[in-house]
Design an enzyme around this catalytic site. Structure first.
Site, PDB file in Angstrom:
ATOM      1  N   ARG A 105      -6.512   1.867  17.916  1.00  0.00           N
ATOM      2  CA  ARG A 105      -6.312   0.417  17.802  1.00  0.00           C
ATOM      3  C   ARG A 105      -6.009  -0.242  19.143  1.00  0.00           C
ATOM      4  O   ARG A 105      -6.217  -1.446  19.304  1.00  0.00           O
ATOM      5  CB  ARG A 105      -5.204   0.113  16.786  1.00  0.00           C
ATOM      6  N   LYS A 155       0.836  -1.207   0.000  1.00  0.00           N
ATOM      7  CA  LYS A 155       0.000   0.000   0.000  1.00  0.00           C
ATOM      8  C   LYS A 155       0.872   1.258   0.000  1.00  0.00           C
ATOM      9  O   LYS A 155       0.645   2.175  -0.789  1.00  0.00           O
ATOM     10  CB  LYS A 155      -0.931  -0.023   1.224  1.00  0.00           C
ATOM     11  N   SER A 156       1.875   1.302   0.877  1.00  0.00           N
ATOM     12  CA  SER A 156       2.723   2.497   0.960  1.00  0.00           C
ATOM     13  C   SER A 156       3.418   2.768  -0.369  1.00  0.00           C
ATOM     14  O   SER A 156       3.490   3.912  -0.827  1.00  0.00           O
ATOM     15  CB  SER A 156       3.794   2.312   2.033  1.00  0.00           C
ATOM     16  N   GLN A 188       4.743   9.188   6.999  1.00  0.00           N
ATOM     17  CA  GLN A 188       3.852  10.082   6.248  1.00  0.00           C
ATOM     18  C   GLN A 188       4.314  11.524   6.382  1.00  0.00           C
ATOM     19  O   GLN A 188       4.371  12.267   5.399  1.00  0.00           O
ATOM     20  CB  GLN A 188       2.413   9.937   6.745  1.00  0.00           C
ATOM     21  N   ASP A 198       1.781  -1.104  11.791  1.00  0.00           N
ATOM     22  CA  ASP A 198       0.488  -1.547  11.264  1.00  0.00           C
ATOM     23  C   ASP A 198       0.194  -3.011  11.607  1.00  0.00           C
ATOM     24  O   ASP A 198      -0.910  -3.493  11.347  1.00  0.00           O
ATOM     25  CB  ASP A 198       0.440  -1.350   9.746  1.00  0.00           C
ATOM     26  N   ARG A 214      -7.631  -3.129   9.643  1.00  0.00           N
ATOM     27  CA  ARG A 214      -6.687  -4.057  10.271  1.00  0.00           C
ATOM     28  C   ARG A 214      -7.294  -4.731  11.503  1.00  0.00           C
ATOM     29  O   ARG A 214      -6.946  -5.855  11.847  1.00  0.00           O
ATOM     30  CB  ARG A 214      -5.375  -3.355  10.596  1.00  0.00           C
ATOM     31  N   LYS A 274      -4.679   5.984  14.655  1.00  0.00           N
ATOM     32  CA  LYS A 274      -4.750   5.327  13.338  1.00  0.00           C
ATOM     33  C   LYS A 274      -6.213   5.328  12.873  1.00  0.00           C
ATOM     34  O   LYS A 274      -7.007   6.133  13.335  1.00  0.00           O
ATOM     35  CB  LYS A 274      -4.163   3.907  13.427  1.00  0.00           C
ATOM     36  N   ARG A 292       2.887   5.930  -3.196  1.00  0.00           N
ATOM     37  CA  ARG A 292       4.014   6.759  -3.632  1.00  0.00           C
ATOM     38  C   ARG A 292       4.209   6.667  -5.135  1.00  0.00           C
ATOM     39  O   ARG A 292       4.480   7.672  -5.795  1.00  0.00           O
ATOM     40  CB  ARG A 292       5.282   6.334  -2.870  1.00  0.00           C
TER      41      ARG A 292
HETATM   42  C1  S3P Z   1       2.468   4.872   6.158  1.00  0.00           C
HETATM   43  C2  S3P Z   1       3.082   5.162   7.333  1.00  0.00           C
HETATM   44  C3  S3P Z   1       2.556   4.767   8.655  1.00  0.00           C
HETATM   45  C4  S3P Z   1       1.546   3.631   8.526  1.00  0.00           C
HETATM   46  C5  S3P Z   1       0.556   3.880   7.448  1.00  0.00           C
HETATM   47  C6  S3P Z   1       1.247   4.053   6.111  1.00  0.00           C
HETATM   48  C7  S3P Z   1       3.068   5.368   4.910  1.00  0.00           C
HETATM   49  O1  S3P Z   1       1.910   5.878   9.232  1.00  0.00           O
HETATM   50  O2  S3P Z   1       0.880   3.444   9.752  1.00  0.00           O
HETATM   51  O3  S3P Z   1      -0.345   2.795   7.349  1.00  0.00           O
HETATM   52  O4  S3P Z   1       2.671   4.896   3.815  1.00  0.00           O
HETATM   53  O5  S3P Z   1       3.939   6.224   4.980  1.00  0.00           O
HETATM   54  P1  S3P Z   1       2.750   7.033   9.996  1.00  0.00           P
HETATM   55  O6  S3P Z   1       3.700   7.556   9.028  1.00  0.00           O
HETATM   56  O7  S3P Z   1       1.747   8.043  10.396  1.00  0.00           O
HETATM   57  O8  S3P Z   1       3.371   6.333  11.153  1.00  0.00           O
END
Ligand code: S3P
Length: 425
Positions: free
Chosen positions: A342, A17-18, A165, A311, A385, A338, A22
């Site tokens: 959680r 997903k991340s 993020q 996560d 999740r 989140k 991007r």
């Molecule tokens: C993510 C960073 C994490 C993660 C989120 C995705 C990202 O959050 O929990 O599911 O894609 O950069 P944080 O950066 O707020 O910790």
């Protein structure tokens, strides 16, 4: 006290997903045409694609998991004609804010009920320091965000919380600043942004906990295959790990060292997890993960490990239910902001299922091995999740758990239930 069924076989999980977020965002900013294969076709990443389309990029779905993206270049995005809806996706709104803070036009970003409760001050404050004009609800803390972008100056920013993020948002804004931007993290978080920007020709360097990006004129397009998401794989790793006799292979999983905390903790608990066919795909390490179930011991998860498994905490709580003793997770206060709180959500669900557990202000504990009380209904609180963890718990314990609000699983992992059903049938 593990389930009677054993889980055997092979599966693969959808794209990370991340990295998918991007790839869609950065390709839209590139000069030229990018190809993204293995893209996660889920609600969150489609929100990002929608945002970049609203800013003028042409994003074509060659197939649900393959995108062809005609980038607009860093400086030719167009003012969106409507409010941008990030849905449930924190990554879309936070990294998107960094891009929009540098554009010479007005944008308004909002999201669903959950996202509108999540803290945005963490990106607004440093972006305002760089010279952006951003307003948010509740004293500039919550979405919707109204961004009037413009010229930005470089800063050195010490982040109060470890957040990929926030780091990514500032690095993106830094591409447009008049001098380098340096972000200092209290603990190291996932580095997908740094890897991808470098692959696109940006100058990104790291010294200890500080990452610096230099201002940039153009980004090269991407030709990338997204690896499988370790955060999705985690549910199946846990399912097999808690069930002695199980042996499961999850193919093609991204094993970026900033994401593999779940593997390390499950190994510490006694599960056998082996990497096979290690390779590099799209600038990211990838492996097939072979997991063997065992009688597990409890684990202590320390604060410095948390960014590497942030996560995966709900899934690790499920592993803890089967471990002989008390598992403690500390330094995880971020879990309270989140998609749901959680910590509260897992403790409420596990307690109602008869499992001894409790909250710390910054974490939780779970005492196993515990029998799962049958006939209980649990609410996912709309958090994907939590919903998937409860499904895995039911499957591993061999006890049906009714989970309310499971549609949210589609935000990150459409197809989760059929993969699980394929293993439990
Ligand atoms: C993510 C960073 C994490 C993660 C989120 C995705 C990202 O959050 O929990 O599911 O894609 O950069 P944080 O950066 O707020 O910790």
């Amino acid at each position: 006290m593990s389930g009677k069924t054993v889980f055997r076989g092979e599966l693969s999980v959808p794209g990370d997903k991340s990295i998918s977020h991007r790839a869609a965002m950065f390709a839209a900013l590139a000069t030229g045409v990018s190809r993204v294969r293995g893209f996660l076709h889920a609600e969150d990443t489609l929100s990002t694609a929608g945002m970049m389309r609203a800013l003028g990029a042409r994003i074509e779905e060659v197939s649900p998991t393959e995108l062809r993206i005609e980038g607009k270049g860093l400086r030719a995005l167009v003012e969106p004609s409507d409010v941008i809806d990030a849905g449930n996706s924190g990554t879309t709104i936070r990294i998107g804010s960094g891009i929009l803070a540098a554009q010479p036009f007005l944008s308004v970003l909002t999201g669903d009920r959950t996202l509108r409760r999540r803290p945005m001050g963490r990106v607004i404050e440093p972006l305002v320091k760089m010279g952006a004009s951003i307003r948010g609800r509740d004293g500039n803390r919550l979405p919707p965000l109204c961004i009037r972008g413009g010229s930005l100056r470089g800063i050195r920013y010490e982040m109060p919380v470890a957040s990929a993020q926030v780091k990514s948002s500032l690095l993106l804004a830094g591409l447009y600043a008049d001098s380098p931007v340096t972000v200092v993290e209290p603990l190291l978080s996932r580095d997908h942004t740094e890897r991808m920007l470098k692959a696109m020709g940006a100058i990104v360097s790291r010294e200890g906990n500080a990452v610096t990006v230099a201002p940039c004129e153009r980004l090269d397009p991407l030709d990338v295959t997204v690896p499988g998401d370790i955060s999705s794989a985690a549910f199946f790793l846990v399912l097999a790990a808690v069930t002695p006799g199980s042996s499961l292979t999850v193919r093609g999983v991204g094993v970026n060292p900033f994401r593999t905390g779940v593997v390390e903790v499950l190994r510490r608990m006694g599960a056998g997890i082996r990497y096979s066919s290690e390779r590099v795909v799209g600038g990211e390490p990838v492996a097939d993960l072979v997991v063997r179930g065992a009688e597990l011991a409890p684990a202590d998860v320390a604060p410095e490990e948390v960014p590497g498994l942030i996560d995966e905490v709900p899934a690790l709580c499920v592993a803890a239910v089967f471990a002989a003793g008390r598992t403690k997770i500390r330094g995880a206060g971020e879990l309270r902001v989140k998609e749901s709180d959680r910590i509260a959500a897992m403790v409420a669900c596990l307690s109602s299922l008869g499992i001894p557990c409790g909250e710390y202000p910054d974490g939780l504990w779970v005492e196993g091995p515990a029998a799962v009380r049958p006939g209980i209904s649990c609410d996912s609180r709309g958090d994907h999740r939590i919903a998937m963890s409860l499904r895995v718990l039911g499957a591993a314990a061999g006890v049906p758990i009714e989970v309310k609000n499971v549609e949210c699983i589609d935000t990150s992992f459409p197809g989760f239930q059929s993969l699980l059903d394929g293993l439990t049938r």
